[in-house]
Design an enzyme around this catalytic site. Structure first.
Site, short mmCIF file in Angstrom:
data_model
loop_
_atom_site.label_atom_id
_atom_site.label_comp_id
_atom_site.label_asym_id
_atom_site.label_seq_id
_atom_site.Cartn_x
_atom_site.Cartn_y
_atom_site.Cartn_z
N ASP A 169 -2.31 -9.12 8.47
CA ASP A 169 -1.18 -8.56 7.71
C ASP A 169 -0.27 -7.82 8.69
O ASP A 169 -0.48 -6.64 8.97
CB ASP A 169 -1.68 -7.62 6.61
CG ASP A 169 -0.54 -7.12 5.73
OD1 ASP A 169 0.63 -7.23 6.13
OD2 ASP A 169 -0.82 -6.61 4.63
N HIS A 174 4.20 -1.34 8.84
CA HIS A 174 2.95 -0.66 9.19
C HIS A 174 2.86 -0.28 10.66
O HIS A 174 1.89 0.35 11.08
CB HIS A 174 1.75 -1.54 8.82
CG HIS A 174 1.68 -1.86 7.36
ND1 HIS A 174 1.52 -0.89 6.39
CD2 HIS A 174 1.77 -3.05 6.69
CE1 HIS A 174 1.50 -1.45 5.20
NE2 HIS A 174 1.65 -2.76 5.35
#
Length: 262
Positions: A169, A174
């Site tokens: 991911d 992030h």
């Protein structure tokens, strides 16, 4: 939204060796002393590792145009374990849109991935896609009214989101401050699935179970967690497992959560 409910999202077979489940265990908080999670000779694969293998499915729905991928968020995750994952091998999976719920100003798309080892459902909250006259869907599990049976701290690592990205991911929010800011966050934040898995490790220990014996897991992602945050987890034992919630400085980050271990 009738055109999306039941939509087949394809099949995929993913292969891996022992390195990936070990990396996963380290990314969600296992230590070098947890030999049955990080040493290939004794390895037991954490069931939540399956969610990294199936991440392609919710991504496929976004790519198909069901919602704006810039504003949709991961609302809830469910996992049902059918049998232990192998240390290494191939996992064949199939995915479909199992439900679409009308929340008024938003829609919730349930994406279910099935395999011989697990069944996992992502609930994706899509602003601006509601109001089509559909059912609202089931209510979330209520917070137990009794005093928690146990409380425990869970310390996240400052580099944890960067490490978890290596499992597949790689959304920029992030890791990249500019991407996080564009998403409305002050800085890069944790993957919800990383936070959830990080809680299940000490939770299993607290209830006298092994984290690899997880059989069912569910949680709603209520607020973001940032690398380095310390979570306060409250848990309530029951006949069918353990209900739990997690907060950071009084703000709930995981709610309507439930885990069951063999």
């Amino acid at each position: 939204m009738s055109e999306w409910k039941g939509r087949h999202l394809g099949t995929r077979t993913v292969s891996y060796d022992e390195t990936r489940p070990i990396l996963y265990a380290l990314a969600v908080g296992a230590h070098a002393t947890d030999l049955d999670l990080v040493f290939e000779e004794r390895l037991r694969v954490l069931p939540t590792f399956a969610l990294t293998l199936a991440q392609w499915a919710p991504d496929a729905l976004g790519s198909a145009g069901a919602f704006d991928v810039r504003t949709a968020v991961h609302g809830t995750q469910r996992l049902r374990v059918l049998q232990p994952l192998p240390r290494a091998g191939e996992i064949a999976m199939s995915a479909q849109v199992s439900d679409v719920w009308d929340k008024g100003r938003a829609a919730v798309f349930d994406v279910t991935v099935t395999s011989e080892y697990f069944e996992a459902t992502w609930s994706l909250f899509a602003p601006g896609r509601g109001g089509f006259g559909g059912e609202r869907g089931p209510s979330a599990r209520p917070r137990p009214s009794s005093v928690p049976d146990l409380t425990l701290p869970v310390q996240t690592g400052r580099d944890q989101a960067a490490l978890y990205r290596l499992l597949g991911d790689r959304h920029h929010m992030h890791i990249d401050p500019a991407a996080a800011e564009a998403a409305g966050m002050p800085r890069p934040f944790m993957h919800g699935l990383c936070t959830l898995a990080a809680v299940t490790l000490p939770l299993a220990a607290a209830v006298g179970a092994h984290p690899a014996d997880l059989r069912e897991l569910e949680a709603r992602f209520a607020s973001p967690v940032f690398p380095g945050d310390k979570l306060a987890v409250e848990a309530w034992k029951s006949g069918d497992g353990t209900a739990f919630e997690a907060s950071v400085d009084g703000t709930t980050v995981l709610s309507a959560a439930h885990a069951a271990f063999a």
